[in-house]
Design a protein around this motif. Sequence first.
Motif, PDB file in Angstrom:
ATOM      1  N   ALA A   1       1.293   9.665   1.822  1.00  0.00           N
ATOM      2  CA  ALA A   1       1.306   8.242   1.086  1.00  0.00           C
ATOM      3  C   ALA A   1       2.056   7.179   1.699  1.00  0.00           C
ATOM      4  O   ALA A   1       1.804   6.172   1.361  1.00  0.00           O
ATOM      5  CB  ALA A   1       1.521   8.647  -0.641  1.00  0.00           C
ATOM      6  N   ILE A   2       3.301   7.826   2.313  1.00  0.00           N
ATOM      7  CA  ILE A   2       3.987   6.725   3.084  1.00  0.00           C
ATOM      8  C   ILE A   2       4.253   7.051   4.493  1.00  0.00           C
ATOM      9  O   ILE A   2       5.080   6.441   5.193  1.00  0.00           O
ATOM     10  CB  ILE A   2       5.512   6.829   2.161  1.00  0.00           C
ATOM     11  CG1 ILE A   2       6.076   8.219   2.730  1.00  0.00           C
ATOM     12  CG2 ILE A   2       5.629   6.524   0.885  1.00  0.00           C
ATOM     13  CD1 ILE A   2       7.575   8.427   2.163  1.00  0.00           C
TER      14      ILE A   2
ATOM     15  N   VAL B   1       3.918   5.945  -2.950  1.00  0.00           N
ATOM     16  CA  VAL B   1       4.949   6.437  -3.728  1.00  0.00           C
ATOM     17  C   VAL B   1       5.074   6.446  -5.137  1.00  0.00           C
ATOM     18  O   VAL B   1       5.198   7.473  -5.572  1.00  0.00           O
ATOM     19  CB  VAL B   1       6.143   5.725  -2.987  1.00  0.00           C
ATOM     20  CG1 VAL B   1       7.457   6.378  -3.681  1.00  0.00           C
ATOM     21  CG2 VAL B   1       6.466   5.950  -1.603  1.00  0.00           C
ATOM     22  N   ILE B   2       4.732   5.372  -5.648  1.00  0.00           N
ATOM     23  CA  ILE B   2       4.659   5.177  -7.159  1.00  0.00           C
ATOM     24  C   ILE B   2       3.747   6.097  -7.740  1.00  0.00           C
ATOM     25  O   ILE B   2       3.980   6.884  -8.754  1.00  0.00           O
ATOM     26  CB  ILE B   2       4.518   3.660  -7.492  1.00  0.00           C
ATOM     27  CG1 ILE B   2       5.573   2.956  -7.145  1.00  0.00           C
ATOM     28  CG2 ILE B   2       4.326   3.508  -8.975  1.00  0.00           C
ATOM     29  CD1 ILE B   2       5.284   1.293  -6.976  1.00  0.00           C
TER      30      ILE B   2
ATOM     31  N   GLU C   1       0.822  -1.231   0.144  1.00  0.00           N
ATOM     32  CA  GLU C   1       0.025  -0.114   0.014  1.00  0.00           C
ATOM     33  C   GLU C   1       0.948   1.319   0.010  1.00  0.00           C
ATOM     34  O   GLU C   1       0.574   2.142  -0.676  1.00  0.00           O
ATOM     35  CB  GLU C   1      -0.902   0.223   1.213  1.00  0.00           C
ATOM     36  CG  GLU C   1      -1.884   1.214   1.214  1.00  0.00           C
ATOM     37  CD  GLU C   1      -2.993   1.090   2.467  1.00  0.00           C
ATOM     38  OE1 GLU C   1      -3.319   2.035   2.733  1.00  0.00           O
ATOM     39  OE2 GLU C   1      -3.248  -0.208   2.743  1.00  0.00           O
ATOM     40  N   SER C   2       1.714   1.386   0.964  1.00  0.00           N
ATOM     41  CA  SER C   2       2.748   2.480   0.945  1.00  0.00           C
ATOM     42  C   SER C   2       3.545   2.589  -0.299  1.00  0.00           C
ATOM     43  O   SER C   2       3.777   3.580  -0.714  1.00  0.00           O
ATOM     44  CB  SER C   2       3.450   2.513   2.120  1.00  0.00           C
ATOM     45  OG  SER C   2       4.216   1.345   2.444  1.00  0.00           O
TER      46      SER C   2
ATOM     47  N   ALA D   1      11.257   1.439  -5.579  1.00  0.00           N
ATOM     48  CA  ALA D   1       9.719   1.851  -6.196  1.00  0.00           C
ATOM     49  C   ALA D   1      10.105   2.991  -6.778  1.00  0.00           C
ATOM     50  O   ALA D   1       9.477   3.307  -7.980  1.00  0.00           O
ATOM     51  CB  ALA D   1       8.844   1.801  -5.019  1.00  0.00           C
ATOM     52  N   ARG D   2      10.619   3.932  -6.006  1.00  0.00           N
ATOM     53  CA  ARG D   2      10.948   5.244  -6.653  1.00  0.00           C
ATOM     54  C   ARG D   2      11.625   5.137  -7.908  1.00  0.00           C
ATOM     55  O   ARG D   2      11.305   5.863  -8.902  1.00  0.00           O
ATOM     56  CB  ARG D   2      11.733   6.314  -5.531  1.00  0.00           C
ATOM     57  CG  ARG D   2      11.939   7.461  -5.958  1.00  0.00           C
ATOM     58  CD  ARG D   2      12.783   8.242  -4.900  1.00  0.00           C
ATOM     59  NE  ARG D   2      13.233   9.704  -5.154  1.00  0.00           N
ATOM     60  CZ  ARG D   2      14.361   9.686  -5.899  1.00  0.00           C
ATOM     61  NH1 ARG D   2      15.277   8.660  -5.934  1.00  0.00           N
ATOM     62  NH2 ARG D   2      14.994  10.800  -6.497  1.00  0.00           N
ATOM     63  N   ASN D   3      12.853   4.508  -7.898  1.00  0.00           N
ATOM     64  CA  ASN D   3      13.724   4.366  -9.297  1.00  0.00           C
ATOM     65  C   ASN D   3      12.821   3.705 -10.337  1.00  0.00           C
ATOM     66  O   ASN D   3      12.894   4.295 -11.491  1.00  0.00           O
ATOM     67  CB  ASN D   3      14.874   3.723  -8.711  1.00  0.00           C
ATOM     68  CG  ASN D   3      15.807   4.391  -7.928  1.00  0.00           C
ATOM     69  OD1 ASN D   3      15.895   5.578  -7.714  1.00  0.00           O
ATOM     70  ND2 ASN D   3      16.602   3.601  -7.395  1.00  0.00           N
TER      71      ASN D   3
END
Length: 178
Positions: free
Chosen positions: A119-120, A34-35, A29-30, A78-80
């Motif tokens: 979100a996180i 982020v995505i 979920e978190s 996830a961010r990358n």
Amino acid sequence: MQEQPDGLIAELQAKNPKAFERIYERYSESTFGVINSIVHDKHTSEEILQDVFIKIWNNAESYNSSKGRFFTWVLNIARNAAIDKTRSKAYKNKKKNLTAEYFVDIIEEKTNLSSKVDAIGIKKYIKALKPYCKKIINLLYFQGFTQAEASEELDMPLGTIKTKNRNCMNKLREILTT
């Protein structure tokens, strides 16, 4: 969110499917938040989330607890992945014919840090930072800017962005560990 016990991570690294399921339940979920805060498209975010958890499964043995928290490792993957997707030619071509609603979301989100950090789940921690830290963290970690792009956006030299980012992250780490 509390850090996973080393045992669960070790089970994941040993390719235990049940450990993977528990990791997915706790972090999906978190990670999705982020995505989605970077790509702004639910369907694309879901695809990236799947790819991220495949990477986590395939590369679990590369996680090293002495280099940082497991949750941070997951969020970096996830961010990358989300940033890579937004930079891809296919994604850029898909976004050429956007609706007006998409642009309204961009304008609102450009100034609304609170929805992104929520979100996180670190909203309360980021509130304690200086205003310039909030801006830098928002651009680099929640909007997917490179340091060079953040430098242009904030009209600051690149070296200053790098230094302030490092100082802000150190301050955030300090807040999170107290």
